[in-house]
Design a protein around this motif. Structure first.
Motif, short mmCIF file in Angstrom:
data_model
loop_
_atom_site.label_atom_id
_atom_site.label_comp_id
_atom_site.label_asym_id
_atom_site.label_seq_id
_atom_site.Cartn_x
_atom_site.Cartn_y
_atom_site.Cartn_z
N SER A 88 -64.85 -44.52 -27.13
CA SER A 88 -65.23 -43.82 -28.21
C SER A 88 -64.84 -42.47 -27.96
N ASP A 89 -64.57 -42.00 -26.61
CA ASP A 89 -64.31 -40.52 -26.36
C ASP A 89 -62.89 -40.18 -27.39
N VAL A 90 -63.46 -38.76 -27.57
CA VAL A 90 -62.53 -38.32 -28.37
C VAL A 90 -61.53 -37.58 -27.47
N LEU A 91 -60.03 -37.16 -28.09
CA LEU A 91 -59.17 -36.54 -27.52
C LEU A 91 -59.62 -35.34 -26.54
N THR A 92 -60.30 -34.35 -27.37
CA THR A 92 -60.63 -33.35 -26.40
C THR A 92 -61.58 -33.37 -25.35
N SER A 93 -62.44 -34.35 -25.57
CA SER A 93 -63.41 -34.70 -24.11
C SER A 93 -62.37 -35.25 -22.99
N GLU A 105 -56.07 -41.25 -13.08
CA GLU A 105 -56.30 -42.43 -13.96
C GLU A 105 -57.84 -42.54 -13.82
N PHE A 106 -58.28 -43.05 -15.20
CA PHE A 106 -59.50 -43.39 -15.51
C PHE A 106 -59.77 -44.75 -16.23
N PRO A 107 -60.65 -45.60 -15.71
CA PRO A 107 -60.71 -46.71 -16.44
C PRO A 107 -61.47 -46.38 -17.81
N ILE A 108 -61.14 -47.27 -18.82
CA ILE A 108 -61.66 -47.40 -19.89
C ILE A 108 -62.59 -48.50 -20.23
N ILE A 109 -64.05 -48.08 -20.66
CA ILE A 109 -65.05 -49.20 -21.12
C ILE A 109 -65.18 -49.11 -22.39
N ASN A 110 -65.77 -50.48 -22.94
CA ASN A 110 -66.32 -50.35 -24.34
C ASN A 110 -67.75 -50.07 -24.11
N SER A 111 -68.30 -50.54 -25.36
CA SER A 111 -69.94 -50.00 -25.58
C SER A 111 -70.74 -51.11 -24.91
N VAL A 143 -60.28 -42.71 -28.01
CA VAL A 143 -59.42 -42.98 -27.08
C VAL A 143 -58.76 -44.36 -27.25
N GLN A 144 -59.66 -45.23 -27.92
CA GLN A 144 -59.08 -46.60 -27.94
C GLN A 144 -58.04 -46.66 -29.20
N THR A 145 -58.26 -45.81 -30.27
CA THR A 145 -57.20 -45.71 -31.31
C THR A 145 -55.94 -45.02 -30.89
#
Length: 210
Positions: A88-93, A105-111, A143-145
Motif C-alpha cells: 500500500s506504500d505510495v510512489l512518493t514514500s 532492492e526491497f521485498p514487498i509484503i502485503n497486509s 506499489v502493488q498497482t
C-alpha cells in the motif's frame, strides 16, 4: 531449499536443481541488470539462529568425514531485520526510502506480512524516467498497482542454505538480492551480492559442496 513467491503466494518450493527444471518450462522473462553500488550493505550475523534440527538435517545430507572446511549458510551472512516496502506504500514514500537507504532492492509484503514481490532501484528509476513524478494520480497509486502484475515473482531461500547455491541462483537469474524465508513463509533476512562477496573474501574456506 528455494522458493518462488508471486502476488498470489508461493508457487514453487524445492531444491535448486528442481527450480532450474521448472524454469525451463516457463516463458523466458526479461533479464534485469543491477548496478553494484550497494557498498554500505553490512553483514549482519545477529538476531537469528536456525533450529538444531534444521542444522543436523542439513549436515547429515552433506556430511563428509574427511572434510574439515567450514560450510557457510544463508543465516550466517544475511542482513536482518529486513527493510521492507508494503503493497500500500505510495510512489512518493517509495522514492523517499530509496533516497534514504543504500539498498538496491526491497521485498514487498502485503497486509498479512506475506512476501508478494520486490522492487529494485533500477525498476523505480526506469518508471520515473518514463512517467516522471509530477502526476498527481501516480503519486497516490500504491506499489502493488504500479509495479506488480501476474508475472511478478521473487526467488527466496531458506536460512540453512549453502551460500554458493544462492550465488549460483543470483548469477543465473540476474538477481541482486535473495530474501531468506523460513518454511512457513516468515521472512528472517535478506542476502545481496555484496553480502556473498564479503563472506567469501573475509571468512575461512567454504565447503565446495553445491
Amino acid at each position: 531449499m528455494f522458493a518462488i513467491y508471486t502476488p498470489n503466494g508461493r508457487t514453487f518450493s524445492g531444491p535448486l536443481e528442481e527450480l532450474y527444471r521448472v524454469q525451463k518450462t516457463m516463458v523466458s522473462e526479461k533479464s534485469r541488470s543491477f548496478e553494484e553500488i550497494d557498498e554500505l550493505s553490512l553483514i549482519n550475523k545477529k538476531g537469528y539462529k536456525p533450529s538444531n534440527k534444521a542444522l543436523d538435517a542439513y549436515n547429515k545430507v552433506i556430511s563428509k568425514p574427511d572434510q574439515k572446511e567450514l560450510i557457510c549458510h544463508a543465516y550466517q551472512i544475511m542482513t536482518s531485520p529486513v527493510e521492507l516496502i508494503t503493497h500500500s506504500d505510495v510512489l512518493t514514500s517509495v522514492i523517499e526510502k530509496f533516497t534514504r537507504l543504500p539498498y538496491q532492492e526491497f521485498p514487498i509484503i502485503n497486509s498479512q506480512q506475506q512476501l508478494i514481490g520486490s522492487l529494485s532501484r533500477q525498476q523505480l528509476y526506469e518508471y520515473i524516467l518514463k512517467h516522471g513524478t509530477t502526476s498527481k494520480g501516480d503519486k497516490t497509486k500504491n506499489v502493488q498497482t504500479l509495479f506488480l502484475n501476474e508475472q511478478s515473482k521473487v526467488y527466496t531461500a531458506e536460512p540453512v542454505t549453502d551460500i554458493r547455491r544462492i550465488a549460483a541462483l543470483q548469477v543465473n537469474n540476474h538477481l541482486h538480492t535473495i530474501p531468506i524465508l523460513e518454511g512457513n513463509g516468515k521472512m528472517v533476512g535478506i542476502i545481496s551480492r555484496t553480502d556473498i562477496i564479503k563472506a567469501v573474501s573475509m571468512d575461512p574456506p567454504l565447503s565446495l559442496w553445491c
